[in-house]
Design a protein around this motif. Structure first.
Motif, PDB file in Angstrom:
ATOM      1  N   VAL A   1      -5.835   8.018  -0.628  1.00  0.00           N
ATOM      2  CA  VAL A   1      -6.004   7.514  -1.768  1.00  0.00           C
ATOM      3  C   VAL A   1      -4.002   7.192  -1.618  1.00  0.00           C
ATOM      4  N   ALA A   2      -3.387   7.182  -1.175  1.00  0.00           N
ATOM      5  CA  ALA A   2      -2.378   7.445  -1.845  1.00  0.00           C
ATOM      6  C   ALA A   2      -2.181   6.041  -0.075  1.00  0.00           C
ATOM      7  N   ALA A   3      -2.263   7.122   0.698  1.00  0.00           N
ATOM      8  CA  ALA A   3      -2.225   5.707   2.339  1.00  0.00           C
ATOM      9  C   ALA A   3      -3.229   4.450   2.211  1.00  0.00           C
ATOM     10  N   TYR A   4      -4.030   4.340   1.650  1.00  0.00           N
ATOM     11  CA  TYR A   4      -4.456   2.460   1.867  1.00  0.00           C
ATOM     12  C   TYR A   4      -4.178   2.156   0.416  1.00  0.00           C
ATOM     13  N   ALA A   5      -3.178   3.073  -0.508  1.00  0.00           N
ATOM     14  CA  ALA A   5      -2.866   1.816  -1.652  1.00  0.00           C
ATOM     15  C   ALA A   5      -1.627   1.213  -1.238  1.00  0.00           C
ATOM     16  N   SER A   6      -0.828   2.227  -0.323  1.00  0.00           N
ATOM     17  CA  SER A   6       0.519   1.381  -0.133  1.00  0.00           C
ATOM     18  C   SER A   6       0.098   0.312   0.792  1.00  0.00           C
ATOM     19  N   ALA A   7      -1.375   0.281   2.187  1.00  0.00           N
ATOM     20  CA  ALA A   7      -2.168  -0.881   2.836  1.00  0.00           C
ATOM     21  C   ALA A   7      -2.670  -2.145   1.954  1.00  0.00           C
ATOM     22  N   GLN A   8      -2.151  -1.570   0.604  1.00  0.00           N
ATOM     23  CA  GLN A   8      -2.654  -2.528  -0.269  1.00  0.00           C
ATOM     24  C   GLN A   8      -4.753  -2.944   0.629  1.00  0.00           C
ATOM     25  N   LEU A   9      -5.317  -1.458   0.517  1.00  0.00           N
ATOM     26  CA  LEU A   9      -6.668  -1.794   0.791  1.00  0.00           C
ATOM     27  C   LEU A   9      -7.987  -1.401  -0.385  1.00  0.00           C
ATOM     28  N   SER A  10      -8.058  -1.978  -1.265  1.00  0.00           N
ATOM     29  CA  SER A  10      -8.807  -1.638  -2.019  1.00  0.00           C
ATOM     30  C   SER A  10     -10.111  -0.401  -1.948  1.00  0.00           C
TER      31      SER A  10
ATOM     32  N   SER B   1       6.088   8.100   2.711  1.00  0.00           N
ATOM     33  CA  SER B   1       7.646   7.574   3.481  1.00  0.00           C
ATOM     34  C   SER B   1       6.415   8.286   5.272  1.00  0.00           C
ATOM     35  N   GLU B   2       7.651   7.054   6.045  1.00  0.00           N
ATOM     36  CA  GLU B   2       7.632   7.925   7.034  1.00  0.00           C
ATOM     37  C   GLU B   2       7.754   8.910   8.100  1.00  0.00           C
ATOM     38  N   ALA B   3       6.784   9.360   8.214  1.00  0.00           N
ATOM     39  CA  ALA B   3       6.367  10.719   9.331  1.00  0.00           C
ATOM     40  C   ALA B   3       6.918  11.014  10.630  1.00  0.00           C
ATOM     41  N   PHE B   4       7.002   9.543  11.219  1.00  0.00           N
ATOM     42  CA  PHE B   4       7.406   9.452  12.901  1.00  0.00           C
ATOM     43  C   PHE B   4       6.670   7.692  13.220  1.00  0.00           C
ATOM     44  N   THR B   5       7.098   7.549  14.257  1.00  0.00           N
ATOM     45  CA  THR B   5       7.258   6.551  14.529  1.00  0.00           C
ATOM     46  C   THR B   5       6.423   6.529  16.501  1.00  0.00           C
ATOM     47  N   ALA B   6       5.259   6.792  16.640  1.00  0.00           N
ATOM     48  CA  ALA B   6       4.458   6.357  18.502  1.00  0.00           C
ATOM     49  C   ALA B   6       4.207   5.219  18.272  1.00  0.00           C
TER      50      ALA B   6
ATOM     51  N   HIS C   1       3.834   2.639  12.953  1.00  0.00           N
ATOM     52  CA  HIS C   1       4.426   4.326  12.104  1.00  0.00           C
ATOM     53  C   HIS C   1       3.791   4.537  11.080  1.00  0.00           C
ATOM     54  N   VAL C   2       3.985   5.800  11.142  1.00  0.00           N
ATOM     55  CA  VAL C   2       3.305   6.716  10.199  1.00  0.00           C
ATOM     56  C   VAL C   2       3.089   7.449   9.526  1.00  0.00           C
ATOM     57  N   ILE C   3       2.457   7.054   8.511  1.00  0.00           N
ATOM     58  CA  ILE C   3       3.464   7.566   6.834  1.00  0.00           C
ATOM     59  C   ILE C   3       2.324   9.085   6.546  1.00  0.00           C
ATOM     60  N   TRP C   4       3.229   9.569   6.143  1.00  0.00           N
ATOM     61  CA  TRP C   4       2.989  11.198   5.795  1.00  0.00           C
ATOM     62  C   TRP C   4       1.628  11.189   5.038  1.00  0.00           C
ATOM     63  N   SER C   5       1.272  10.778   3.653  1.00  0.00           N
ATOM     64  CA  SER C   5      -0.174  10.230   3.760  1.00  0.00           C
ATOM     65  C   SER C   5      -1.600  10.240   4.836  1.00  0.00           C
ATOM     66  N   ASP C   6      -1.307   9.557   5.128  1.00  0.00           N
ATOM     67  CA  ASP C   6      -1.662   8.758   6.671  1.00  0.00           C
ATOM     68  C   ASP C   6      -2.224  10.367   7.368  1.00  0.00           C
ATOM     69  N   MET C   7      -1.337  11.040   8.293  1.00  0.00           N
ATOM     70  CA  MET C   7      -1.480  11.800   9.337  1.00  0.00           C
ATOM     71  C   MET C   7      -2.342  12.766   8.323  1.00  0.00           C
ATOM     72  N   VAL C   8      -1.750  13.058   6.947  1.00  0.00           N
ATOM     73  CA  VAL C   8      -1.794  14.792   6.680  1.00  0.00           C
ATOM     74  C   VAL C   8      -3.090  14.531   6.004  1.00  0.00           C
ATOM     75  N   GLY C   9      -3.603  13.706   4.889  1.00  0.00           N
ATOM     76  CA  GLY C   9      -4.854  13.046   4.590  1.00  0.00           C
ATOM     77  C   GLY C   9      -5.708  13.110   5.523  1.00  0.00           C
ATOM     78  N   ASN C  10      -5.956  12.509   6.952  1.00  0.00           N
ATOM     79  CA  ASN C  10      -6.575  12.511   7.867  1.00  0.00           C
ATOM     80  C   ASN C  10      -6.680  13.831   8.665  1.00  0.00           C
ATOM     81  N   CYS C  11      -5.671  14.562   8.766  1.00  0.00           N
ATOM     82  CA  CYS C  11      -6.051  15.957   9.148  1.00  0.00           C
ATOM     83  C   CYS C  11      -6.728  16.388   8.439  1.00  0.00           C
ATOM     84  N   VAL C  12      -6.613  16.545   7.324  1.00  0.00           N
ATOM     85  CA  VAL C  12      -7.544  17.350   6.515  1.00  0.00           C
ATOM     86  C   VAL C  12      -8.954  17.027   6.676  1.00  0.00           C
ATOM     87  N   GLY C  13      -9.615  15.530   6.571  1.00  0.00           N
ATOM     88  CA  GLY C  13     -10.159  14.928   6.316  1.00  0.00           C
ATOM     89  C   GLY C  13     -11.115  15.424   8.603  1.00  0.00           C
TER      90      GLY C  13
END
Length: 217
Positions: A57-66, A10-15, A19-31
């Motif tokens: 995994v959830a973020a890239y699956a949502s972007a259809q990037l196998s 789901s969307e965390a915020f827009t800048a 559109h930034v989703i939670w999995s993209d943000m949290v996963g990359n911060c941990v990375g």
């Protein structure tokens, strides 16, 4: 489980219209934390990489990037191997993780493996377009990440050079795939990579001992 996945994607915020989703943000911060721990040669870099991979995994699956999904699955798997390699290195070198430059043979294997692997994976993605809408950059990042993590597990300074080459493709691919936070984090990755490269380079010159001997055994 589906509720967790729905929240992660789901969307965390827009800048700036991104559109930034939670999995993209949290996963990359941990990375980012994992990369900083790798620079400090902390063995906890591997659990952090594992956690980052699971979330992304959830973020890239949502972007259809196998390729991106496969990259994260590789990170999850290699994290276990890297943990064991560094544990062995700590036992052999008095609790420290020593670093070195790769031999000519090791460099040749890394480069050849990356080229051949990219051709194979890119060909697979091209033949099966449902796997990735941007097959060749996706394949390059998939294979380049594996090469980087193998080099890191073996304590090779070339690990950082491999990450630079992955970032050069990863930044535009992430933005074009709608993973804006990933794109921004890749830029921060690049700064940390250059810093870590300098640190490992200097440490490799201060020690002439072999590193992680027997790692390939």
């Amino acid at each position: 489980m589906s509720g967790v996945l729905d929240w992660l994607n789901s969307e965390a915020f827009t800048a700036f219209d991104q559109h930034v989703i939670w999995s993209d943000m949290v996963g990359n911060c941990v990375g980012l934390i994992a990369l900083a721990l790798g620079w400090r040669r902390s063995i906890w870099t591997w659990p952090a990489q594992f956690a980052s991979g699971v979330i992304l995994v959830a973020a890239y699956a949502s972007a259809q990037l196998s390729g991106g999904v496969g990259k994260q699955l590789l990170i999850i798997g290699v994290a276990f191997w890297g943990w064991n390699q560094w544990q062995r290195g700590r036992r052999e070198h008095g609790g420290d993780i020593a670093v070195r430059f790769a031999s000519g043979r090791e460099r040749a294997v890394l480069v050849a493996g990356t080229v051949v692997g990219t051709l194979i994976v890119g060909g697979l993605f091209t033949a099966m377009p449902d796997l990735s809408w941007n097959p060749w950059p996706d394949a390059y990042i998939f294979v380049g990440t594996l090469a980087a993590m193998v080099a890191q597990a073996r304590g090779l300074v070339e690990f950082w050079f491999a990450w630079v080459l992955v970032d050069l493709v990863g930044v535009p691919l992430a933005f074009s795939s709608g993973l804006a936070f990933s794109g921004l984090v890749y830029v921060v990755y690049l700064a940390l990579v250059l810093w870590g490269m300098r640190d490992w380079w200097l440490r490799s010159r201060s020690s002439s001992r072999p590193v992680l001997e027997g790692a390939a055994a």
